[in-house]
Design a protein around this motif. Structure first.
Motif, short mmCIF file in Angstrom:
data_model
loop_
_atom_site.label_atom_id
_atom_site.label_comp_id
_atom_site.label_asym_id
_atom_site.label_seq_id
_atom_site.Cartn_x
_atom_site.Cartn_y
_atom_site.Cartn_z
N THR A 1 0.84 -1.19 0.00
CA THR A 1 0.00 0.00 0.00
C THR A 1 0.88 1.25 0.00
OG1 THR A 1 -0.14 -0.14 2.41
CG2 THR A 1 -1.97 -1.08 1.14
N ASN B 1 3.30 0.14 3.01
CA ASN B 1 2.85 -0.80 4.05
C ASN B 1 3.05 -0.23 5.45
OD1 ASN B 1 1.87 -2.64 2.26
ND2 ASN B 1 3.54 -4.11 2.46
N ARG C 1 2.75 -7.13 3.44
CA ARG C 1 1.42 -6.52 3.32
C ARG C 1 1.26 -5.48 4.42
NH1 ARG C 1 1.38 -11.59 4.11
NH2 ARG C 1 0.59 -11.95 2.01
N PRO C 2 0.25 -4.63 4.36
CA PRO C 2 0.05 -3.65 5.42
C PRO C 2 -0.33 -4.33 6.73
CG PRO C 2 -1.81 -3.64 3.89
CD PRO C 2 -0.76 -4.51 3.28
N PRO D 1 -5.83 -4.56 7.14
CA PRO D 1 -6.58 -4.17 5.95
C PRO D 1 -7.62 -3.09 6.29
CG PRO D 1 -7.38 -6.26 6.77
CD PRO D 1 -6.20 -5.91 7.61
N TYR E 1 -8.94 0.90 1.28
CA TYR E 1 -7.79 1.71 0.90
C TYR E 1 -8.16 2.94 0.08
CZ TYR E 1 -5.67 -2.75 2.18
OH TYR E 1 -5.32 -3.89 2.84
N THR E 2 -9.30 2.93 -0.60
CA THR E 2 -9.65 4.03 -1.50
C THR E 2 -10.87 4.80 -1.00
OG1 THR E 2 -10.90 2.48 -2.88
CG2 THR E 2 -8.63 2.92 -3.51
N GLN F 1 -0.90 -0.84 -4.33
CA GLN F 1 -2.24 -0.28 -4.11
C GLN F 1 -2.10 1.18 -3.66
OE1 GLN F 1 -5.73 -1.79 -4.06
NE2 GLN F 1 -5.91 0.45 -4.20
N SER F 2 -2.52 2.12 -4.54
CA SER F 2 -2.58 3.51 -4.11
C SER F 2 -3.72 3.67 -3.11
CB SER F 2 -2.82 4.44 -5.32
OG SER F 2 -1.69 4.52 -6.14
N THR F 3 -3.49 4.47 -2.08
CA THR F 3 -4.52 4.69 -1.07
C THR F 3 -4.93 6.16 -1.06
OG1 THR F 3 -3.09 5.27 0.81
CG2 THR F 3 -3.37 2.92 0.32
N ASN G 1 -10.03 -0.84 -5.04
CA ASN G 1 -9.23 -1.78 -4.27
C ASN G 1 -8.99 -3.06 -5.07
OD1 ASN G 1 -9.26 -0.05 -2.02
ND2 ASN G 1 -11.18 -0.94 -1.27
N TRP H 1 -4.77 0.40 -8.51
CA TRP H 1 -3.69 -0.56 -8.25
C TRP H 1 -2.99 -0.92 -9.56
CZ3 TRP H 1 -4.36 -5.02 -11.04
CH2 TRP H 1 -5.66 -5.30 -11.48
#
Length: 590
Positions: free
Chosen positions: A367, A396, A428-429, A432, A435-436, A473-475, A501, A529
């Motif tokens: 992320t 992340n 991973r982050p 969860p 994210y968007t 993954q852009s957040t 997402n 993403w």
């Protein structure tokens, strides 16, 4: 600058062997340059500004070689600051020591000192570029890096001429001060204008006197290869020429399936090669570069545009009394044309050795967003961009701690990395979330619970010949920008991208295993993403970072360690004779 200085530079910048032509099946050559990096004053928009350049040029000199050549560049640092030069997109096969990533592969060249970069360009053809890789200096210390086919043959009609079109920004603020402010979490500073090949264009003026425009002279009926490069610190750009269309044929030093379009999108770090046929009635036509940006509630920046001219041979100086046509550009806040442009790009038939790995050994979900840390030694602080916090960028939820006394590669190679970094960059982050979700953009209020983070130098180690898949993954955490992710030392297969997402149950079916793009810089869409895959076949220490400068300075970065393979030919050699260790450059190891 004194005339004698520029004369010396002109003599020094010489290709000792004719690598630039690259045609007719000539044998590989050594192409040699001298880069003298220095300060000079430049006046734009009624202000004289100190800038940093190579050989008195903005943009800097073009490195023009043929596939298979050896490149030797002697860099003389006449700045009061240290710097390195990165050869953006050059694979650096077994030559990680020459990658030029400051404090990652080498310590900076100190003021008054010099350093030689030596490397081969093998298995690559197309447009790359070079730039400073310390602080914000790449805004003006940059130039094109062109690799021509050894046999002189392209998989498209041979153009009459090829022209670098370098899109950048004009900063009045000193670039060293800009870097200091961004390290403190301040990203409110903005450039004054966009530029095309160093020219602000006639949309900018000072007391009624318009700025100079870049002018491309063309002959009707001929085809031109435009090598578009985005060197900007902040923005992705739309590029268009009134009355003309493009055929996209390459990106990041790799051929693409020809794709016709009226507009090109190029993000910071990216290069796009397009053919343009001069098939309009003789006259003048405007070209335009326009920066896009997220809409509110993201922090807003001014509209940045620059325009130049296409000038046909034989055209009347007054364009026959007619207005010069302007291209129709998207709205500044419409980022979807960028998304659709990239979805339409695929690779030209790839060689056997460039097939997508069909198995995956390591999977990462990364992320990309912002976060905050408490100022000073405080353990708790007011969030939501309060005065008690520093805004940082994360991957992340880890914000990369950049060291300024040691080279990660040197310490890794010497086996003395203890206390400098750890090898536990997360897969991973930590938890969860949606994210968007746009409610994560201030004034929120949902971001407050997610933004706390920390600074650390966390790397990831891979064995040689490991197949790695990454979903970026852009957040929307604190902002909703896109993210041009650049991996040094590698080209990666861009399998797919999407908006929203990433959903592995649905989106994996969209992966292109047949002819995906090969890129060194991957634009992860705003609120979306991108999935990539690559094989770790190049040992060394390789920097991974966003190419928005405020993101990299604020910590959206890590580095991948790729271990040696089983043979000398698959292992990183010792430092070459020209490599200067940190201690030799005056940096003490902690």
């Amino acid at each position: 600058m004194a005339a004698s200085f520029f004369l010396a530079v002109a003599v020094a910048v010489v290709a000792l062997a004719a690598g630039g032509g690259g045609g007719g099946g000539a044998e590989a050559a050594t192409v040699e340059h001298n880069f003298v990096v220095h300060e000079m004053n430049a006046t734009h928009l009624c202000n004289t500004t100190k800038i940093y350049v190579v050989n008195g040029q903005l943009p800097g000199p073009t490195v023009d070689v043929a596939e298979g050549d050896t490149v030797v560049v002697h860099v003389v640092n006449k700045l009061p600051h240290g710097l390195t030069i990165h050869w953006h997109g050059v694979r650096q096969i077994r030559s990680c020591w020459a990658d030029g990533a400051g404090f990652v592969t080498e310590c900076p060249i100190p003021p008054g000192r010099q350093h030689t970069y030596r490397f081969n360009v093998t298995g690559q053809v197309g447009t790359l570029w070079w730039h400073a890789h310390i602080t914000c200096l790449r805004a003006t210390i940059n130039g094109a890096f062109i690799i021509r086919p050894r046999d002189g043959k392209y998989p498209f009609p041979t153009p009459a001429k090829d022209v670098p079109v370098i899109i950048g920004e004009w900063w009045q603020l000193d670039l060293i001060e800009l870097d200091r402010r961004m390290m403190d979490g301040n990203f409110d500073d903005n450039p004054l204008s966009a530029t095309i090949n160093g020219k602000l264009g006639d949309l900018s003026n000072c007391s009624g006197t318009v700025e100079e425009s870049f002018v491309l002279d063309v002959v009707r009926g001929q085809t031109y290869l435009l090598r578009l490069i985005n060197t900007a610190l902040f923005s992705e750009y739309y590029y268009r020429v009134a009355g003309h269309t493009f055929t996209v044929v390459g990106a990041d030093g790799n051929y693409l399936t020809p794709y016709k379009t009226e507009m090109v999108t190029v993000a910071p770090g990216e290069t796009i090669d397009v053919l343009m046929v001069a098939d309009a009635p003789p006259g003048y036509y405007h070209m335009m570069a326009l920066a896009n940006q997220p809409p509110e509630p993201d922090l807003q920046i001014p509209v940045f545009t620059s325009r130049g001219l296409i000038r046909y041979a034989g055209a009347a100086a007054n364009n026959n009394g007619l207005p010069v046509p302007m291209p129709v550009m998207p709205h500044q806040h419409n980022t979807m044309p960028s998304y659709y442009f990239r979805k339409n790009l695929t690779a030209l038939a790839l060689p056997e050795r460039h097939r997508v790995p069909m198995h995956v050994d390591e999977r990462l979900f990364i992320t990309l967003g912002l976060g905050s840390i408490c100022r000073g030694t405080n353990k708790t602080c007011q969030r939501r961009r309060g005065p008690e916090t520093i805004v940082v960028a994360t991957m992340n939820n880890v914000s990369f701690l950049h060291h300024n006394t040691s080279s990660l590669l040197e310490r890794y190679y010497d086996g003395t990395s203890e206390g400098l970094y750890t090898e536990d960059f997360p897969d991973r982050p930590p938890r969860p979330y949606n994210y968007t979700n746009r409610e994560l953009i201030p004034p929120g209020p949902l971001e407050e619970a997610l933004e706390p983070t920390f600074k650390a130098t966390k790397l990831r180690r891979f064995k040689y010949n490991t197949s790695v898949e990454i979903v970026f993954q852009s957040t929307t955490l604190l902002q909703s920008d896109s993210n041009p992710m650049h991996l040094h030392g590698y080209d990666v297969f861009v399998l797919a991208q999407g908006v929203g997402n990433f959903n592995p149950k649905v989106d994996v079916s969209k992966f292109n295993y047949h002819n995906p793009q090969l890129r060194n810089t991957v634009q992860v869409p705003r609120g979306g993403w991108a999935a990539i895959r690559f094989l770790t076949d190049n040992p060394g220490m390789w920097y991974l970072h966003c190419h928005f400068e405020f993101h990299i300075i604020m910590g959206m970065a890590t580095a991948f360690i790729v271990e040696d393979g089983p043979t000398p030919e698959t292992s990183l050699p010792p430092p070459p004779p020209e490599f200067k260790r940190c201690a030799a450059n005056g940096f003490s190891q902690p």
